[in-house]
Design a protein around this motif. Structure first.
Motif, PDB file in Angstrom:
ATOM      1  N   LYS A  91      27.246  72.797   7.278  1.00 27.73           N
ATOM      2  CA  LYS A  91      27.024  72.156   8.828  1.00 27.73           C
ATOM      3  C   LYS A  91      28.236  71.930   9.261  1.00 27.73           C
ATOM      4  O   LYS A  91      29.183  71.998   9.279  1.00 27.73           O
ATOM      5  N   LEU A  92      28.338  71.841  10.276  1.00 23.37           N
ATOM      6  CA  LEU A  92      28.664  71.818  11.905  1.00 23.37           C
ATOM      7  C   LEU A  92      29.868  70.308  11.834  1.00 23.37           C
ATOM      8  O   LEU A  92      28.264  69.655  11.339  1.00 23.37           O
ATOM      9  N   LEU A  93      30.867  70.326  11.468  1.00 29.25           N
ATOM     10  CA  LEU A  93      31.185  68.955  11.071  1.00 29.25           C
ATOM     11  C   LEU A  93      31.103  68.109  12.862  1.00 29.25           C
ATOM     12  O   LEU A  93      30.902  67.141  12.433  1.00 29.25           O
ATOM     13  N   CYS A  94      31.124  68.432  13.521  1.00 26.91           N
ATOM     14  CA  CYS A  94      30.353  67.458  14.784  1.00 26.91           C
ATOM     15  C   CYS A  94      29.746  68.372  16.393  1.00 26.91           C
ATOM     16  O   CYS A  94      30.000  69.676  15.954  1.00 26.91           O
ATOM     17  N   HIS A  95      29.151  67.810  17.160  1.00 27.96           N
ATOM     18  CA  HIS A  95      28.453  68.521  18.062  1.00 27.96           C
ATOM     19  C   HIS A  95      29.135  67.300  19.623  1.00 27.96           C
ATOM     20  O   HIS A  95      29.521  66.796  19.312  1.00 27.96           O
ATOM     21  N   VAL A 142      34.232  74.067  13.640  1.00 34.03           N
ATOM     22  CA  VAL A 142      35.127  73.252  12.341  1.00 34.03           C
ATOM     23  C   VAL A 142      33.519  72.421  11.855  1.00 34.03           C
ATOM     24  O   VAL A 142      32.417  71.856  12.427  1.00 34.03           O
ATOM     25  N   THR A 143      33.090  73.228  10.293  1.00 32.16           N
ATOM     26  CA  THR A 143      32.470  72.739   9.801  1.00 32.16           C
ATOM     27  C   THR A 143      32.988  71.819   8.469  1.00 32.16           C
ATOM     28  O   THR A 143      34.418  71.664   8.523  1.00 32.16           O
ATOM     29  N   VAL A 144      31.651  71.439   7.978  1.00 30.80           N
ATOM     30  CA  VAL A 144      32.181  70.226   6.745  1.00 30.80           C
ATOM     31  C   VAL A 144      32.506  70.263   5.698  1.00 30.80           C
ATOM     32  O   VAL A 144      33.892  70.362   5.056  1.00 30.80           O
ATOM     33  N   ILE A 148      33.396  71.807  18.099  1.00 29.16           N
ATOM     34  CA  ILE A 148      35.440  72.221  18.275  1.00 29.16           C
ATOM     35  C   ILE A 148      36.518  73.216  17.258  1.00 29.16           C
ATOM     36  O   ILE A 148      35.500  73.644  16.045  1.00 29.16           O
ATOM     37  N   LYS A 149      37.775  73.904  17.967  1.00 27.16           N
ATOM     38  CA  LYS A 149      38.482  75.147  16.910  1.00 27.16           C
ATOM     39  C   LYS A 149      39.085  73.904  16.519  1.00 27.16           C
ATOM     40  O   LYS A 149      39.046  75.068  15.142  1.00 27.16           O
TER      41      LYS A 149
END
Length: 180
Positions: A84-88, A112-114, A91-92
């Motif tokens: 999963k993506l760390l945030c929405h 950036v992913t978890v 971000i790079k």
């Protein structure tokens, strides 16, 4: 006779190797970026998002990982949460700030992913023994817009959540003398 002089350069058939389409000086030319393929649409720089005053939303899965930060990310049971993506919005890179002042940076040009965040943390703590860590389990991340827009605060906890239940009951606090 002046008309003949102007026509003469156009009738030349030889190509001079010293003359090409490039500008005469490097300052006139625009630099060519080699890595244009590494930029992905929809992935932003955290600094750009701060300028636009965009709210970030951290993935809630980070709070349920039950991951010991000095063990490899391959030991995490929930493989889907790692992807999963760390945030929405995406971000790079993001700086991960620990309460005692340590900072690590998670990077991924595609967002950036978890797993990227956990890998960055693990790289910092992989050589630490269990007894060197006061709170060895990841509790999640927090984004505090007022304190620092460009960093996530890393929260840790002393014990992991035992999947079988009752893992934290082994440790008893107070031995009777503290109650007076």
């Amino acid at each position: 006779m002046a008309a003949e002089v102007q026509e003469q350069p156009a009738s030349l058939s030889k190509v001079d190797s010293a003359i090409d389409d490039a500008p005469a000086s490097p300052s006139e030319s625009k630099p060519k970026h080699r890595r244009s393929s590494s930029t992905v649409s929809g992935v932003f720089s955290i600094v750009d998002l701060e300028k636009e005053n965009v709210d970030l939303k951290i993935a809630p899965e980070t709070q349920k990982l039950n991951w010991k930060i000095n063990t490899a990310t391959s030991t995490i049971d929930d493989k889907e949460a790692l992807a999963k993506l760390l945030c929405h919005p995406l971000i790079k890179k993001i700086d991960l700030h620990f309460p005692l002042g340590l900072e690590v940076t998670a990077r991924n040009n595609k967002g950036v992913t978890v797993k990227d965040a956990c890998d960055a943390i693990y790289k910092q703590f992989k050589k630490k023994a269990d007894d060197e860590l006061e709170a060895p389990y990841l509790a999640g991340f927090e984004w505090d817009r007022e304190e620092c827009y460009t960093k996530f605060i890393v929260h840790q906890k002393k014990t992991g959540d035992a999947s079988s239940g009752g893992g934290s009951s082994k440790k008893k606090k107070g031995k009777g003398g503290d109650e007076a």
